[in-house]
Design a protein around this motif. Structure first.
Motif, PDB file in Angstrom:
ATOM      1  N   UNK A  66       0.828  -1.207   0.000  1.00 63.54           N
ATOM      2  CA  UNK A  66       0.000   0.000   0.000  1.00 63.54           C
ATOM      3  C   UNK A  66       0.866   1.263   0.000  1.00 63.54           C
ATOM      4  N   UNK A  67       1.929   1.236   0.762  1.00 63.59           N
ATOM      5  CA  UNK A  67       2.833   2.390   0.821  1.00 63.59           C
ATOM      6  C   UNK A  67       3.489   2.633  -0.526  1.00 63.59           C
ATOM      7  N   UNK A  68       3.930   1.568  -1.208  1.00 64.04           N
ATOM      8  CA  UNK A  68       4.531   1.721  -2.540  1.00 64.04           C
ATOM      9  C   UNK A  68       3.529   2.304  -3.530  1.00 64.04           C
ATOM     10  N   UNK A  69       2.297   1.830  -3.482  1.00 67.07           N
ATOM     11  CA  UNK A  69       1.281   2.308  -4.420  1.00 67.07           C
ATOM     12  C   UNK A  69       0.930   3.770  -4.155  1.00 67.07           C
ATOM     13  N   UNK A  70       0.887   4.167  -2.882  1.00 66.61           N
ATOM     14  CA  UNK A  70       0.631   5.585  -2.575  1.00 66.61           C
ATOM     15  C   UNK A  70       1.762   6.461  -3.095  1.00 66.61           C
ATOM     16  N   UNK A  71       2.996   5.998  -2.962  1.00 64.95           N
ATOM     17  CA  UNK A  71       4.144   6.760  -3.456  1.00 64.95           C
ATOM     18  C   UNK A  71       4.131   6.840  -4.983  1.00 64.95           C
ATOM     19  N   UNK A  73       1.699   7.397  -6.805  1.00 62.82           N
ATOM     20  CA  UNK A  73       0.848   8.506  -7.220  1.00 62.82           C
ATOM     21  C   UNK A  73       1.600   9.796  -7.447  1.00 62.82           C
ATOM     22  N   UNK A  74       2.807   9.904  -6.884  1.00 66.64           N
ATOM     23  CA  UNK A  74       3.628  11.098  -7.059  1.00 66.64           C
ATOM     24  C   UNK A  74       4.643  10.954  -8.186  1.00 66.64           C
ATOM     25  N   UNK A  75       4.744   9.773  -8.757  1.00 69.27           N
ATOM     26  CA  UNK A  75       5.739   9.475  -9.779  1.00 69.27           C
ATOM     27  C   UNK A  75       5.150   9.634 -11.188  1.00 69.27           C
ATOM     28  N   UNK A  76       6.019   9.789 -12.214  1.00 67.27           N
ATOM     29  CA  UNK A  76       5.530   9.793 -13.598  1.00 67.27           C
ATOM     30  C   UNK A  76       4.776   8.501 -13.920  1.00 67.27           C
ATOM     31  N   UNK A  77       3.783   8.610 -14.789  1.00 70.85           N
ATOM     32  CA  UNK A  77       2.912   7.468 -15.080  1.00 70.85           C
ATOM     33  C   UNK A  77       3.711   6.277 -15.589  1.00 70.85           C
ATOM     34  N   UNK A  78       4.722   6.540 -16.404  1.00 72.83           N
ATOM     35  CA  UNK A  78       5.469   5.441 -17.019  1.00 72.83           C
ATOM     36  C   UNK A  78       6.567   4.885 -16.111  1.00 72.83           C
ATOM     37  N   UNK A  79       6.668   5.412 -14.892  1.00 71.88           N
ATOM     38  CA  UNK A  79       7.685   4.921 -13.966  1.00 71.88           C
ATOM     39  C   UNK A  79       7.050   4.525 -12.639  1.00 71.88           C
ATOM     40  N   UNK A  80       5.959   3.792 -12.732  1.00 74.42           N
ATOM     41  CA  UNK A  80       5.272   3.299 -11.543  1.00 74.42           C
ATOM     42  C   UNK A  80       5.397   1.779 -11.454  1.00 74.42           C
ATOM     43  N   UNK A  81       5.146   1.264 -10.259  1.00 72.47           N
ATOM     44  CA  UNK A  81       5.273  -0.175 -10.024  1.00 72.47           C
ATOM     45  C   UNK A  81       4.229  -0.961 -10.810  1.00 72.47           C
ATOM     46  N   UNK A  82       4.665  -2.005 -11.449  1.00 75.70           N
ATOM     47  CA  UNK A  82       3.751  -3.016 -11.964  1.00 75.70           C
ATOM     48  C   UNK A  82       3.649  -4.122 -10.912  1.00 75.70           C
ATOM     49  N   UNK A  83       2.657  -4.996 -11.052  1.00 76.96           N
ATOM     50  CA  UNK A  83       2.522  -6.111 -10.108  1.00 76.96           C
ATOM     51  C   UNK A  83       3.755  -7.004 -10.143  1.00 76.96           C
ATOM     52  N   UNK A  84       4.337  -7.175 -11.342  1.00 75.81           N
ATOM     53  CA  UNK A  84       5.541  -8.005 -11.463  1.00 75.81           C
ATOM     54  C   UNK A  84       6.712  -7.360 -10.721  1.00 75.81           C
ATOM     55  N   UNK A  85       6.841  -6.035 -10.823  1.00 68.00           N
ATOM     56  CA  UNK A  85       7.934  -5.353 -10.128  1.00 68.00           C
ATOM     57  C   UNK A  85       7.740  -5.424  -8.617  1.00 68.00           C
ATOM     58  N   UNK A  86       6.508  -5.283  -8.146  1.00 63.91           N
ATOM     59  CA  UNK A  86       6.234  -5.407  -6.710  1.00 63.91           C
ATOM     60  C   UNK A  86       6.608  -6.796  -6.210  1.00 63.91           C
ATOM     61  N   UNK A  87       6.244  -7.828  -6.968  1.00 64.50           N
ATOM     62  CA  UNK A  87       6.586  -9.197  -6.574  1.00 64.50           C
ATOM     63  C   UNK A  87       8.101  -9.375  -6.484  1.00 64.50           C
TER      64      UNK A  87
END
Length: 502
Positions: A66-71, A73-87
């Motif tokens: 949840x903390x990663x996903x909230x963060x 929101x402040x990042x560029x759209x193309x540089x956000x976590x995917x589910x694969x990157x979170x895993x």
């Protein structure tokens, strides 16, 4: 948990057979509390959790995700976590033992949003239209080609206009509006737009926008108002968003095979006409019937359409070319190099001006690094430098008819022949090119390959005084008939050869 059949049995035992709650409890084994609940329950029973189910694998990392996903929101759209990157991060940084599908389910759950509610809208006739671009692919001349679909839809009648363009530049935007208004035969009072750069220069506070000058010129010419969606709120013009999908899926599937965009646009225009038979929801009318009622409420067309072009300043170089959109276009050599000129870019053509004088017109080229040359622009210079005729790139690119190639082959061997060849090309400024070609063919047939003879043949084809009909004498005429034998002019050639020998 009791099923509905159990509730039915308990109720019948109590109400129809008169058994007490204690007796039913003793016979069925259900507690008296359950029996009392069944006697008052009328809905199909559903299982309800008293507390959420625990997820022993994902719960320990839920707060971290949840903390990663909230963060994000402040990042560029193309540089956000995917589910694969979170895993991958959970495995590397926290020693996560679960599977990737578990993380994907967790991310999907955390990102889930409640569905939005919308207000049903009804638009007054003639008041509103919506516009958007869409992309599609076609087969044009045997090659795959991406085209841009100009889509405009009237909000009241659902009448629409769709046209394909090679790009979304300002000249295409203007031309699409002009063609759409001509198709409707009127102008909607207000049009809703995205914040596309060809219309909006800068987004200001609230609904205010700083608009492009060419778009303001279009709006002033047709007197309509513009309305803009909020950024990333395409649902605010949902009718035209649906039209883009509908046109792509219904008009361009299977992929059309055409020879040109003009052929494709004939197909699209027929599809726009055919849609008039579709019903308008909740009205009991067709699109065509509804549009006939809407058109009187729209704005009238101006007396003249707006010229749909983008004007840019260009400079001619030493080769008498100007550069635009990574291509070079020729201008007459009579204008000095480094002259400041104006280029008007239309969708299908290029016009080049010096002040108000139009110097050149070319078909617009959408390839890159090409030269679009008109040999007529260089003839005045070739007349002074005839030696360049054989190697002039502009003549090679034009692919002149075979008669010109034959003429050049004959004349390049004689003195002044190349200059005479240029003079023949200059005749195109006075006479139609078909007439010049016919005169050349006749001159070669009659062995009269001189510039003056060719001009005389052109006079015979164009000037009435050179079309004297043959004299027809009646049989009883007293005028004597004199037959003149045509002289043999080759004798003069023989005398010339003898004088050269002496």
């Amino acid at each position: 948990m009791l099923q509905m059949a159990n509730y039915e049995f308990i109720k019948k035992q109590h109400h129809l057979l008169g058994k007490s709650i204690r007796e039913i409890s003793r016979e069925t084994g259900y507690s008296r509390q359950v029996i009392r609940k069944a006697l008052t329950f009328t809905e199909i029973p559903k299982y309800q959790l008293t507390k959420p189910k625990s997820c022993p694998v994902s719960d320990p990392v839920k707060e971290t995700v949840q903390q990663w996903l909230r963060h994000d929101g402040l990042m560029p759209v193309k540089q956000r976590h995917t589910a694969k990157r979170i895993f991958d991060r959970l495995v590397a940084e926290y020693g996560f033992q679960g599977g990737e599908s578990t993380v994907r389910h967790l991310v999907r759950t955390l990102k889930a949003k409640p569905p939005e509610a919308y207000v049903p809208l009804e638009f007054p006739p003639g008041a509103f239209a919506q516009f958007d671009w869409g992309e599609a692919h076609i087969s044009c001349g045997g090659k795959m080609m991406k085209v841009q679909l100009f889509c405009m839809r009237l909000a009241n009648s659902r009448k629409f206009f769709v046209k394909a363009f090679p790009h979304q530049k300002q000249e295409a935007l203007l031309q699409g509006h002009v063609d759409a208004f001509a198709y409707f035969g009127a102008v909607p009072k207000t049009i809703t737009y995205d914040n596309l750069k060809t219309v909006v220069k800068r987004i200001l506070e609230g609904s205010s926008r700083e608009e492009q000058e060419l778009f303001i010129q279009l709006r002033a010419h047709y007197l309509f108002d513009s309305r803009f969606c909020e950024p990333a709120k395409g649902n605010q013009k949902g009718q035209v968003e649906h039209l883009v999908r509908y046109a792509r899926q219904n008009f361009l599937v299977p992929m059309p095979e055409v020879r040109s965009l003009d052929e494709l646009n004939v197909h699209l225009l027929a599809a726009c006409d055919a849609f008039e038979q579709h019903p308008v929801p909740r009205t009991g009318q067709t699109v065509g019937e509804r549009f006939d009622q809407e058109r009187p409420f729209m704005l009238p067309l101006p007396t003249q359409p707006l010229p749909c072009c983008r004007t840019v300043s260009v400079k001619s170089n030493s080769l008498s070319m100007v550069h635009f959109d990574r291509n070079a276009y020729s201008v007459p050599v009579t204008h000095a190099a480094n002259s400041r000129l104006w280029l008007k870019a239309f969708v299908n053509r290029i016009e080049i001006y010096e002040g108000t004088e139009r110097l050149a017109t070319h078909d617009r080229c959408y390839d890159k690094d090409q030269e679009i040359l008109d040999y007529d622009h260089y003839l005045d210079l070739l007349l002074k430098r005839p030696g360049a005729v054989l190697y002039a790139r502009t003549l090679h690119l034009q692919e002149l008819p075979p008669i010109y190639q034959d003429l050049l082959l004959l004349w390049q061997r004689r003195a002044g022949g190349l200059k005479d060849f240029v003079r023949v090309l200059l005749l195109h400024r006075e006479y139609d090119r078909t007439l010049v070609e016919e005169a050349l063919i006749e001159a070669r047939r009659r062995n009269m390959l001189q510039v003056d003879a060719i001009v005389q043949l052109l006079h015979q084809r164009t000037l009435p005084q050179h079309r004297i009909p043959p004299l027809q004498l009646p049989p009883d005429s007293s005028i004597p008939r004199v037959t003149v034998t045509q002289p043999n002019l080759r004798q003069y050639n023989e005398l010339t050869k003898r004088s050269m020998v002496h």
